[in-house]
Design a protein around this motif. Structure first.
Motif, PDB file in Angstrom:
ATOM      1  N   PHE A  29       0.687  -1.181   0.093  1.00 24.83           N
ATOM      2  CA  PHE A  29      -0.126   0.105   0.041  1.00 24.83           C
ATOM      3  C   PHE A  29       0.914   1.166   0.036  1.00 24.83           C
ATOM      4  N   ALA A  30       2.015   1.394   0.739  1.00 25.62           N
ATOM      5  CA  ALA A  30       2.927   2.283   0.834  1.00 25.62           C
ATOM      6  C   ALA A  30       3.404   2.527  -0.787  1.00 25.62           C
ATOM      7  N   TYR A  31       3.836   1.542  -1.250  1.00 27.29           N
ATOM      8  CA  TYR A  31       4.206   1.451  -2.769  1.00 27.29           C
ATOM      9  C   TYR A  31       3.183   2.025  -3.674  1.00 27.29           C
ATOM     10  N   ALA A  32       2.045   2.001  -3.428  1.00 22.59           N
ATOM     11  CA  ALA A  32       1.018   2.459  -4.474  1.00 22.59           C
ATOM     12  C   ALA A  32       0.523   3.989  -4.166  1.00 22.59           C
ATOM     13  N   VAL A  33       0.683   4.385  -2.840  1.00 24.49           N
ATOM     14  CA  VAL A  33       0.437   5.820  -2.432  1.00 24.49           C
ATOM     15  C   VAL A  33       1.607   6.538  -2.903  1.00 24.49           C
ATOM     16  N   ALA A  34       3.000   5.963  -2.708  1.00 26.17           N
ATOM     17  CA  ALA A  34       4.127   6.891  -3.156  1.00 26.17           C
ATOM     18  C   ALA A  34       4.082   6.888  -4.449  1.00 26.17           C
TER      19      ALA A  34
END
Length: 537
Positions: free
Chosen positions: A431-436
């Motif tokens: 999820f962090a990857y997607a948001v970033a």
């Protein structure tokens, strides 16, 4: 024209077969060692040589080494032959030294890429032993990469594209042998023997040796004779360093982010078995597959055209080329991303629930894949935006953009790791990857739009909105299908997952094509027209 088409066909065929065999390799690997401690140990050891290669060589290969070879071929009296031999000599010696040092420093490297794997523990010792068998491939991989670059400058594309297939086939054979030898104990890190570990590690390295051998044989067939040359003063290392410094910077930044990812996922795997590095790696490979097949092909065709338009000062054509590329990629990525978010476990259970990998472990890989579905569209657009800068010959701005995106990703990964229970930590990383990458794409868009005086954001935004509206019925159909299969048949078994995929995925994509065609989305109409034309023949 026929020569270009022939080269494109060779590259396309080689890439597709390489990805298919690589996918089979991943499936057999999951069946052989699973996603618990043994799987985490292998994936941690396997990641290190690729990280080192990115830092030392591969990050500058396409952007620096190939242009330098082309310059030598054009300027040097011998057509660049001596320069190529110097480069091959330098790469061979340097990477042999690096490989030896890496093998000796294996415990330190494992400690750097993992968290809480105590020296002396069985998991740590197995990982170190695997790393010492796998790290020697550094020398062969690097030499093969330089050989591939030399072949590409001579318009020889077949061997570089097909050599990875040989690598995959060798490793698949080794993994099948490992399954036969180790059986059900192959995924138990406490029961696996040193001989079995050696088979796994050396077999992985054997694949890279075979890949390099194919490329070296291909070099000999075009008349290249290797002569060791140690006159490195004429290797133009200073020029190469100046040209590649920003590309190296970008690679360093991304590798720091990857190092944090492996540390956090390894800690999660220690807390909850089967929820560590392995599910992250397997889900990430599946997430990258649509972009690798569709996105890379579009970018490969887009960049030269944009570069020529920039050279001629035709910014309107740059905007047009970028817009059409975004819409073309998104016309496929939008429905695929929604299907990944809905059908994640239904995809991973048939692929990975074999051998020592349980259905529950495969379902968790699917859960991580579902989260990664959020990142597919923004990641693809982010990569397209970087090519806008590259078309201007600007390698500095992508470093800044990449550094900012990696910093946001790192901050969010740490935050989610603190807030989420360990069993959801790897999902938090996704999820962090997607948001970033969503934020990174936004920032890159602003900078690129300034460079080309607008990117047609309103037109692209409206096109994406229509694509998502067209894909919503597909997502609903897939969701209903998954619910029905679980309620009627009681869970996602191998057969149930195939039913969900066939109805939700297969019929869902046909539904998307039909709805998008009725909504007159040009890119989808082109796809439908092409398919209809071929069927009509």
């Amino acid at each position: 024209m026929s020569r270009i088409l022939r080269a494109s066909a060779i590259m396309a065929a080689g890439t597709m077969v390489s990805r298919v065999t690589g996918f089979v390799r991943t499936m057999v690997l999951a069946s052989a060692i699973g996603t618990f401690a043994m799987g985490d140990a292998y994936n941690a050891a396997y990641a290190i040589p690729y990280s080192i290669l990115d830092l030392l060589l591969l990050g500058v290969l396409s952007s620096v080494v190939v242009p330098m070879i082309v310059k030598a071929q054009q300027r040097d009296y011998d057509g660049g032959r001596a320069y190529e031999q110097r480069l091959m000599t330098l790469a061979t010696v340097a990477l042999m030294v690096v490989a030896v040092l890496a093998v000796l420093a294996a415990p330190l490297l494992i400690d750097l890429y993992t968290t809480d794997w105590e020296p002396g523990s069985r998991k740590f010792e197995v990982t170190v032993l695997l790393a010492r068998f796998i790290l020697p491939q550094l020398a062969f991989f690097g030499v093969g990469a330089v050989a591939g670059a030399i072949l590409n400058t001579r318009d020889r594309y077949a061997a570089p594209m097909w050599a990875p297939v040989v690598n995959n086939l060798v490793v698949i054979c080794v993994l099948v042998l490992y399954i036969v030898v180790a059986g059900k104990t192959g995924g138990d890190i406490g029961l696996v023997t040193n001989g079995q570990i050696a088979l796994l590690g050396l077999g992985t390295t054997a694949g890279i040796v075979a890949q390099a051998a194919v490329l070296i044989v291909a070099l000999k067939r075009i008349g290249f004779s290797f002569v060791a040359r140690f006159d490195v003063r004429n290797a133009r290392l200073g020029e190469m360093g100046r040209a590649g410094i920003w590309t190296i910077g970008y690679v360093v930044v991304t590798q720091l982010g990857f190092m944090l990812t492996t540390n956090l996922s390894s800690a999660a795997g220690d807390a909850v078995q089967g929820h560590g590095i392995s599910p992250y790696t397997l889900a990430f490979q599946l997430f990258q597959l649509p972009y690798g097949v569709i996105g890379v092909s579009v970018i490969t065709a887009m960049l030269p055209r944009m570069s020529r338009a920039v050279e001629d000062g035709r910014l309107d054509e740059v905007r047009s080329e970028f817009g059409s590329s975004v819409r073309l990629i998104s016309s496929v990525m939008v429905p695929v991303s929604l299907l990944l978010m809905v059908l994640g476990p239904a995809i991973t259970v048939p692929l990975y629930a074999h051998g020592v990998t349980s259905a529950d472990a495969a379902v968790y890989i699917g859960n991580v894949l579902q989260v990664y579905g959020l990142a597919l569209v923004p990641f693809s657009i982010f990569q397209l935006l970087l090519r806008v800068f590259y078309s201007f010959g600007d390698t500095r701005t992508p470093v800044y953009v990449g550094a900012a995106t990696t910093a946001v990703n790192a901050l969010l990964m740490v935050l989610f790791n603190v807030l989420l229970p360990a069993r959801y930590a790897v999902m938090g990383l996704a999820f962090a990857y997607a948001v970033a990458y969503t934020i990174g794409a936004g920032g890159a868009w602003i900078l690129a739009a300034r460079r080309v005086r607008g990117l047609g954001g309103w037109k692209i935004g409206m096109a994406l909105t229509r694509m998502y509206l067209s894909a919503l019925p597909t997502a609903v159909l897939a969701l209903v299908c998954v619910w029905a299969v679980q309620d009627v048949f009681g869970g996602l078994t191998f057969l149930n997952s195939l039913i969900a995929l066939a109805v939700g995925g297969g019929l869902g994509m046909l539904l998307y094509l039909g709805v998008a065609h009725r909504m007159r989305i040009p890119e989808v109409n082109s796809i439908v027209g092409m398919v209809a034309g071929r069927v009509g023949r």
